[in-house]
Design an enzyme around this catalytic site. Structure first.
Site, PDB file in Angstrom:
ATOM      1  N   HIS A 186      18.611   3.208   0.062  1.00 39.54           N
ATOM      2  CA  HIS A 186      18.779   2.413  -1.249  1.00 39.54           C
ATOM      3  C   HIS A 186      18.476   3.466  -2.534  1.00 39.54           C
ATOM      4  O   HIS A 186      18.615   3.113  -3.649  1.00 39.54           O
ATOM      5  CB  HIS A 186      17.645   1.432  -1.327  1.00 39.54           C
ATOM      6  CG  HIS A 186      18.077   0.348  -0.319  1.00 39.54           C
ATOM      7  ND1 HIS A 186      19.344  -0.436  -0.504  1.00 39.54           N
ATOM      8  CD2 HIS A 186      17.469  -0.199   0.758  1.00 39.54           C
ATOM      9  CE1 HIS A 186      19.305  -1.361   0.472  1.00 39.54           C
ATOM     10  NE2 HIS A 186      18.163  -1.324   1.104  1.00 39.54           N
TER      11      HIS A 186
HETATM   12 ZN   LIG Z   1      17.806  -2.793   5.789  1.00 37.52          ZN
END
Ligand SMILES: [Zn+2]
Length: 390
Positions: free
Chosen positions: A132
Site C-alpha cells: 500500500h
Molecule cells: Zn492485506
C-alpha cells in the site's frame, strides 16, 4: 520442478512494530520464521540477510521529501508529519521506523537481484509485500513499498517485462500506482471489492494509462467469496495474462488476510486454497518466467493460526519441499506459540479443506452469479486491450 531458493531473513525485521494493539503484530514474522525452522526448511534454502535499501534505491519509487519525512518521524516519532500518512492510526510513527522499513525493502530488492542474476531461481521475503505504500505517502501499515522497489530494481537491471500478481485480500494499490503508465510491468490484483474494503480502489475499470493502458488488472471479489470462487477467479484471469505477457520475472504477493479467520476483511478462503494459489504461482514462474520467482508476504492479521502456516507452505513450495496439508505441526513450535501468545497453536498444516475443488472458466459461467460477474467485468475491461478474447 524446482530450483535453488533463497529465504531472505534478518531477525531485525521483527522491529517493524507499530506498537501494542496494532493488528500488524511482528510476532507473525517471528512465528513464521520459527515454523520454517521447525520443519527444517531453512536447511533446504539459503538463508540470506540482505542490507537495508539505500537512499538511491528507495528513490527508484519514493519521493525524496517523503523519505526525509520518514527519517524525521523515525528520529522523533512525536514530530511525525501526518500529511505524509505518518503518525496516523494506521501508520503510527515509531523510533527506528526508517531503518527497519529500509531493511525489509532491502530483503525484497536483494531477492529480485538474486533471481535476476541467477544466484537463485526463487527467493522469498515473507516480511515484505508492503503493497500500500505510495511514492509520497505511508498507507495501510506500509512505509516503503518493497514490492515496487524490487520491481523497479529489476527494471533498472534491464528487465523489460515483469509480472506482479497480488492475492492479498486488499488491492495492491501502491504497486499499481508506481507502474500505472509503465507497459513493462503487468500488475494483477485479486482482492475483496472496494465497496466493502480498504483502500476502496481496485475496480475492474482501473486498467493503467498511457503506454501502460491494459497493464493493470483488477479482480474485485464479492465479500464472502470462498475457496472455490477464489481459485476459479484466479485461474480465469491470471494464467492467460501471464502466458501472453511472457514475463522475465514473476513477483507475487501472498497476503494471508483472505482467510476466513482474518479479523480485518471478509473473504472466506482457507489455508488449503492459499497453498493451492502458492503452488499455482510457482508453476506459472516455471512455465512462463524461466523459473524466476520472487515471492513476498503481505497482510494477514490472524497472526497465530493462519500467517505462520500459510507462509511456511510458501517457503516449502519455493524450496521444492512442499509440506503436505495433513502434516502435523511440530509440538515444539506449538509450545513456543503458547509461551509467546498464551494461545494454542494449530495442530495441522491444513484447515481440512484439502483437496480444494473449483470449476474452470472454460467449463462455462453463470451470468447471474456474482463471482462470475466479477470475473467477467475484469476480462471485459482489460483482455481486449491486450489482444485477448474476453
Ligand atoms: Zn492485506
Amino acid at each position: 520442478m524446482s530450483g535453488r531458493a533463497q529465504l531472505m531473513w534478518d531477525e531485525q525485521v521483527t522491529g517493524y512494530d507499530f506498537g501494542p494493539g496494532h493488528p500488524m503484530d511482528p510476532v507473525r514474522l517471528a512465528l513464521t520464521r520459527s515454523l520454517v525452522s521447525a520443519f527444517g526448511l531453512d536447511r533446504a534454502v539459503e538463508v540470506v540477510a540482505a542490507k537495508p535499501a539505500g537512499e538511491s534505491t528507495l528513490r527508484l519509487v519514493h519521493r525524496e521529501d517523503y523519505i526525509e519525512a520518514v527519517k524525521a518521524a523515525s528520529a522523533d516519532p512525536a514530530a511525525a508529519d501526518q500529511s505524509y500518512g505518518l503518525g496516523t492510526v494506521d501508520d503510527p510513527a515509531f523510533a527506528g521506523m526508517h531503518e527497519v522499513s529500509a531493511l525489509i525493502a532491502g530483503q525484497s530488492v536483494a531477492a529480485a537481484e538474486a533471481v535476476w542474476r541467477g544466484d537463485a531461481d526463487h527467493a522469498v521475503n515473507f516480511s515484505g509485500g508492503l503493497h500500500h505504500a505510495m511514492p509520497g505517502a505511508a498507507s495501510g501499515f506500509c512505509i516503503y513499498n518493497d514490492a515496487s522497489l524490487a520491481i523497479a530494481r529489476l527494471l533498472e537491471l534491464g528487465a523489460e517485462r515483469v509480472a506482479y500478481v497480488d492475492v492479498d485480500v486488499h488491492h495492491g494499490d501502491g504497486v499499481q500506482a508506481a507502474f500505472w503508465e509503465d507497459p513493462r510491468v503487468l500488475t494483477i490484483s485479486l482482492h475483496e471489492h472496494p465497496r466493502t474494503l480498504f483502500p476502496q480502489t481496485g475496480w475492474p475499470q482501473e486498467v493503467g494509462a498511457g503506454a501502460g493502458e491494459g497493464a493493470a488488472v483488477n479482480v474485485a471479489l464479492p465479500a464472502g467469496t470462498g475457496d472455490a470462487g477464489w481459485l476459479r477467479a484466479f485461474h480465469a484471469v491470471v494464467p492467460e495474462l501471464v502466458a501472453d505477457f511472457r514475463p522475465q520475472v514473476l513477483v507475487t504477493q501472498h497476503g494471508a488476510d483472505t482467510h476466513f479467520e482474518d479479523p480485518l476483511a471478509h473473504l472466506a478462503v482457507s489455508l488449503d486454497a492459499q497453498r493451492a494459489a502458492q503452488v499455482a504461482c510457482h508453476e506459472l514462474a516455471h512455465e512462463y518466467a524461466g523459473g524466476k520467482w520472487v515471492a513476498l508476504g503481505g497482510g494477514g492479521y490472524e497472526v497465530v493460526d493462519v500467517v505462520p502456516r500459510s507462509w511456511t507452505h510458501l517457503v516449502g513450495i519455493a524450496a521444492g519441499r512442499e509440506i503436505e496439508p495433513e502434516t502435523l505441526v511440530p509440538e515444539g513450535w506449538r509450545q513456543e506459540v503458547f509461551a509467546r501468545t498464551r494461545q494454542l497453536g494449530p495442530g495441522r498444516m491444513t484447515d481440512g479443506r484439502w483437496p480444494v475443488g473449483w470449476a474452470s472458466w472454460e467449463s462455462g459461467y453463470d451470468p447471474a452469479d456474482r463471482l462470475d460477474q466479477a470475473v467477467l467485468a475484469t476480462r471485459r475491461a482489460v483482455f481486449p486491450l491486450r489482444g485477448l478474447l474476453a
